[in-house]
Structure formats: structure tokens, C-alpha cells
Design a protein around this motif. Structure first.
Motif, PDB file in Angstrom:
ATOM      1  N   ARG A 159     -10.797  -6.418  -3.608  1.00  0.00           N
ATOM      2  CA  ARG A 159     -10.115  -6.624  -2.334  1.00  0.00           C
ATOM      3  C   ARG A 159      -9.525  -5.297  -1.850  1.00  0.00           C
ATOM      4  O   ARG A 159      -9.033  -4.506  -2.651  1.00  0.00           O
ATOM      5  CB  ARG A 159      -8.988  -7.653  -2.486  1.00  0.00           C
ATOM      6  CG  ARG A 159      -9.472  -9.068  -2.752  1.00  0.00           C
ATOM      7  CD  ARG A 159      -8.286 -10.006  -2.933  1.00  0.00           C
ATOM      8  NE  ARG A 159      -7.508  -9.645  -4.102  1.00  0.00           N
ATOM      9  CZ  ARG A 159      -6.190  -9.876  -4.233  1.00  0.00           C
ATOM     10  NH1 ARG A 159      -5.508 -10.431  -3.240  1.00  0.00           N
ATOM     11  NH2 ARG A 159      -5.558  -9.538  -5.349  1.00  0.00           N
ATOM     12  N   ILE A 160      -9.560  -5.094  -0.554  1.00  0.00           N
ATOM     13  CA  ILE A 160      -8.971  -3.924   0.073  1.00  0.00           C
ATOM     14  C   ILE A 160      -7.714  -4.362   0.812  1.00  0.00           C
ATOM     15  O   ILE A 160      -7.713  -5.368   1.522  1.00  0.00           O
ATOM     16  CB  ILE A 160      -9.963  -3.266   1.052  1.00  0.00           C
ATOM     17  CG1 ILE A 160     -11.157  -2.686   0.295  1.00  0.00           C
ATOM     18  CG2 ILE A 160      -9.277  -2.179   1.886  1.00  0.00           C
ATOM     19  CD1 ILE A 160     -10.818  -1.563  -0.664  1.00  0.00           C
ATOM     20  N   GLY A 161      -6.639  -3.607   0.613  1.00  0.00           N
ATOM     21  CA  GLY A 161      -5.369  -3.916   1.261  1.00  0.00           C
ATOM     22  C   GLY A 161      -4.789  -2.704   1.953  1.00  0.00           C
ATOM     23  O   GLY A 161      -5.458  -1.683   2.147  1.00  0.00           O
TER      24      GLY A 161
ATOM     25  N   ARG B  52      -4.437   6.976   7.605  1.00  0.00           N
ATOM     26  CA  ARG B  52      -3.584   5.948   7.031  1.00  0.00           C
ATOM     27  C   ARG B  52      -3.921   5.716   5.570  1.00  0.00           C
ATOM     28  O   ARG B  52      -4.922   6.202   5.063  1.00  0.00           O
ATOM     29  CB  ARG B  52      -3.653   4.637   7.810  1.00  0.00           C
ATOM     30  CG  ARG B  52      -5.020   4.035   7.995  1.00  0.00           C
ATOM     31  CD  ARG B  52      -4.962   2.959   9.090  1.00  0.00           C
ATOM     32  NE  ARG B  52      -6.277   2.459   9.415  1.00  0.00           N
ATOM     33  CZ  ARG B  52      -6.714   1.237   9.135  1.00  0.00           C
ATOM     34  NH1 ARG B  52      -5.911   0.383   8.507  1.00  0.00           N
ATOM     35  NH2 ARG B  52      -7.928   0.846   9.476  1.00  0.00           N
ATOM     36  N   ARG B  53      -3.077   4.926   4.915  1.00  0.00           N
ATOM     37  CA  ARG B  53      -3.253   4.587   3.519  1.00  0.00           C
ATOM     38  C   ARG B  53      -3.940   3.240   3.399  1.00  0.00           C
ATOM     39  O   ARG B  53      -3.728   2.338   4.223  1.00  0.00           O
ATOM     40  CB  ARG B  53      -1.874   4.537   2.845  1.00  0.00           C
ATOM     41  CG  ARG B  53      -1.940   4.285   1.322  1.00  0.00           C
ATOM     42  CD  ARG B  53      -1.419   2.919   0.977  1.00  0.00           C
ATOM     43  NE  ARG B  53       0.016   2.826   1.181  1.00  0.00           N
ATOM     44  CZ  ARG B  53       0.935   3.213   0.278  1.00  0.00           C
ATOM     45  NH1 ARG B  53       0.576   3.711  -0.872  1.00  0.00           N
ATOM     46  NH2 ARG B  53       2.217   3.076   0.560  1.00  0.00           N
ATOM     47  N   PHE B  54      -4.772   3.103   2.366  1.00  0.00           N
ATOM     48  CA  PHE B  54      -5.261   1.778   2.000  1.00  0.00           C
ATOM     49  C   PHE B  54      -5.197   1.636   0.493  1.00  0.00           C
ATOM     50  O   PHE B  54      -4.909   2.580  -0.242  1.00  0.00           O
ATOM     51  CB  PHE B  54      -6.646   1.502   2.573  1.00  0.00           C
ATOM     52  CG  PHE B  54      -7.804   2.216   1.915  1.00  0.00           C
ATOM     53  CD1 PHE B  54      -8.763   1.492   1.206  1.00  0.00           C
ATOM     54  CD2 PHE B  54      -7.991   3.586   2.033  1.00  0.00           C
ATOM     55  CE1 PHE B  54      -9.858   2.114   0.617  1.00  0.00           C
ATOM     56  CE2 PHE B  54      -9.078   4.218   1.457  1.00  0.00           C
ATOM     57  CZ  PHE B  54     -10.013   3.486   0.737  1.00  0.00           C
ATOM     58  N   SER B  55      -5.399   0.410   0.026  1.00  0.00           N
ATOM     59  CA  SER B  55      -5.227   0.106  -1.396  1.00  0.00           C
ATOM     60  C   SER B  55      -6.313  -0.843  -1.859  1.00  0.00           C
ATOM     61  O   SER B  55      -7.096  -1.363  -1.069  1.00  0.00           O
ATOM     62  CB  SER B  55      -3.837  -0.495  -1.642  1.00  0.00           C
ATOM     63  OG  SER B  55      -3.645  -1.649  -0.838  1.00  0.00           O
ATOM     64  N   ILE B  56      -6.339  -1.083  -3.186  1.00  0.00           N
ATOM     65  CA  ILE B  56      -7.424  -1.862  -3.787  1.00  0.00           C
ATOM     66  C   ILE B  56      -6.900  -2.615  -4.997  1.00  0.00           C
ATOM     67  O   ILE B  56      -5.958  -2.174  -5.664  1.00  0.00           O
ATOM     68  CB  ILE B  56      -8.584  -0.920  -4.196  1.00  0.00           C
ATOM     69  CG1 ILE B  56      -9.816  -1.692  -4.643  1.00  0.00           C
ATOM     70  CG2 ILE B  56      -8.136   0.062  -5.276  1.00  0.00           C
ATOM     71  CD1 ILE B  56     -11.052  -0.816  -4.908  1.00  0.00           C
ATOM     72  N   ALA B  57      -7.502  -3.746  -5.279  1.00  0.00           N
ATOM     73  CA  ALA B  57      -7.274  -4.462  -6.537  1.00  0.00           C
ATOM     74  C   ALA B  57      -8.303  -5.591  -6.627  1.00  0.00           C
ATOM     75  O   ALA B  57      -8.936  -5.961  -5.633  1.00  0.00           O
ATOM     76  CB  ALA B  57      -5.859  -5.037  -6.628  1.00  0.00           C
TER      77      ALA B  57
END
Length: 212
Positions: free
Chosen positions: A169-171, A206-211
Motif C-alpha cells: 500500500r502507498i500512503g 511531496r512525501r509518500f510512504s509504504i507498508a
């Protein structure tokens, strides 16, 4: 694409290098100890010093993007060294005229509750605190950067060797957790998502995140 990868022999940098090469990109690996890397098709290895802008900028020139997997884990002054190094990388990228910078970030600056970042929680491991604070410093400095096209990519709370699944998933600004409350990602899948971002540019400035 023609990619300059700083820190290409490190834990995350090695995964990024392998993923980029597997997709047919040309990678210039910029490392402190070039003897650590074996020759490979599409790979050029250069020794560098990230704190030396005048040396680094010509090495970055002509690339389509810079990916920074730079860290200060091995230094006594982890936070200070990381901040100085990243500032030099930003300056060299701009001086070289490279249009894009992608930065390997940390999870510490992700929110776990409104107004509360992971690094500021009581249970955050002390051994990683300076690294996490440095990552937050870097993100804040990038947000103040007036012209460079940057992306800051935060992993899950736990990033470790594992499988390349391509399923994650990308957040954004919040720490992603699964149904058990765990926040995990393999370094291989982190690399997949970073090179996806390189190719598709979905998170400019911008920043993005993952898990999982």
C-alpha cells in the motif's frame, strides 16, 4: 533512464541498485568505497565524498535523476552528518542541473495520531532516534526548497530483507499499519516502489510512504 544513485552499496541503496538495473536503467553508483561493488551490466561505479559539492556536482551532471540513499548511521554525529550530507547533495544536484532528486527517508516523521509523529512516541527506540530526527530535518528542508523537484519516500516502521512481491500500500503523511497494528515492508518492495516513482513521478515535491 540514467540514474545517479548515492549510497548504492548500503542496505537500501543495494536494493535500489538491483531493482533499477533489473528494469534496464543505467546506474551510476556513487559510493565512499567503490571496491565494495562488483561490475554489472549497466552499472558505473564512482568513488565520491558527498560533503564535497565541487567534486559531487560534476559526477551528477548529465543524469536524468539523483536517488539519495545517503545515511549517517556509522558516524558519531549521526544527525549533524546526515543533515550536512543531504544539504550538499541538494546543492550538487542543483549545480549539476539534474531535474529530479528522490530521497530515501525514514518512518520517524510519519504521524501515528493527529499532531504526533512516530519519533516523538515514548516507545521509539533510542538507538534510532538521531537517525529519525535527521530524516525529519531533511524533509523540512526539502519542503522549504524553492525550485528543486524532490520526492521523499518513507518506509514502514520496520524495513528488512524479504520478498519482492510487488504488492503493498502507498500512503502519505500517516504511518501505515496492517490489521494487527504492524507496520512492515521488505527492502525489496521498498525498492520496487521507489523505482516506480522514478519512472512515473506521482509524488513531485511531496512525501509518500509504504507498508504492507
Amino acid at each position: 533512464m540514467n540514474i545517479a544513485l548515492i549510497g548504492a552499496s548500503g542496505f537500501i541503496g543495494s536494493a535500489l541498485r538491483n531493482e533499477a538495473l533489473s528494469r534496464g536503467h543505467r546506474v551510476t553508483a556513487l559510493v565512499g568505497r567503490p571496491e565494495r561493488l562488483e561490475p554489472a551490466a549497466g552499472l558505473t561505479v564512482l568513488g565520491t565524498d558527498v560533503l564535497d559539492v565541487e567534486r559531487l556536482a560534476p559526477q551528477l551532471a548529465g543524469h536524468d535523476a539523483v536517488i539519495s540513499a545517503f545515511s549517517g548511521h556509522a558516524q558519531d554525529d549521526v544527525r549533524g552528518y546526515h543533515n550536512r550530507g543531504t544539504a550538499a547533495i541538494v546543492a550538487a544536484t542543483k549545480q549539476a542541473g539534474v531535474p529530479r532528486l528522490l530521497v530515501v527517508g525514514g518512518a520517524g516523521s510519519l504521524e501515528v495520531a493527529p499532531g504526533l509523529q512516530l519519533v516523538d512516541t515514548p516507545e521509539f527506540p533510542a538507538q534510532w532516534k538521531d537517525t529519525a530526527l535527521a530524516g525529519r530535518d531533511v524533509l523540512e528542508s526539502l519542503r522549504a526548497e524553492p525550485s528543486l523537484d524532490w520526492t521523499f519516500f518513507s518506509p514502514a516502521a520496520l524495513i528488512a530483507p524479504g520478498e519482492r512481491t510487488g504488492r503493498f500500500r502507498i500512503g502519505g503523511e500517516q504511518l501505515l499499519v496492517d490489521e494487527r497494528g504492524d507496520s512492515k515492508i521488505s527492502v525489496e518492495d521498498y525498492a520496487v516502489a521507489m523505482i516506480d516513482e522514478l519512472e512515473n513521478s506521482a509524488h513531485s515535491r511531496r512525501r509518500f510512504s509504504i507498508a504492507y
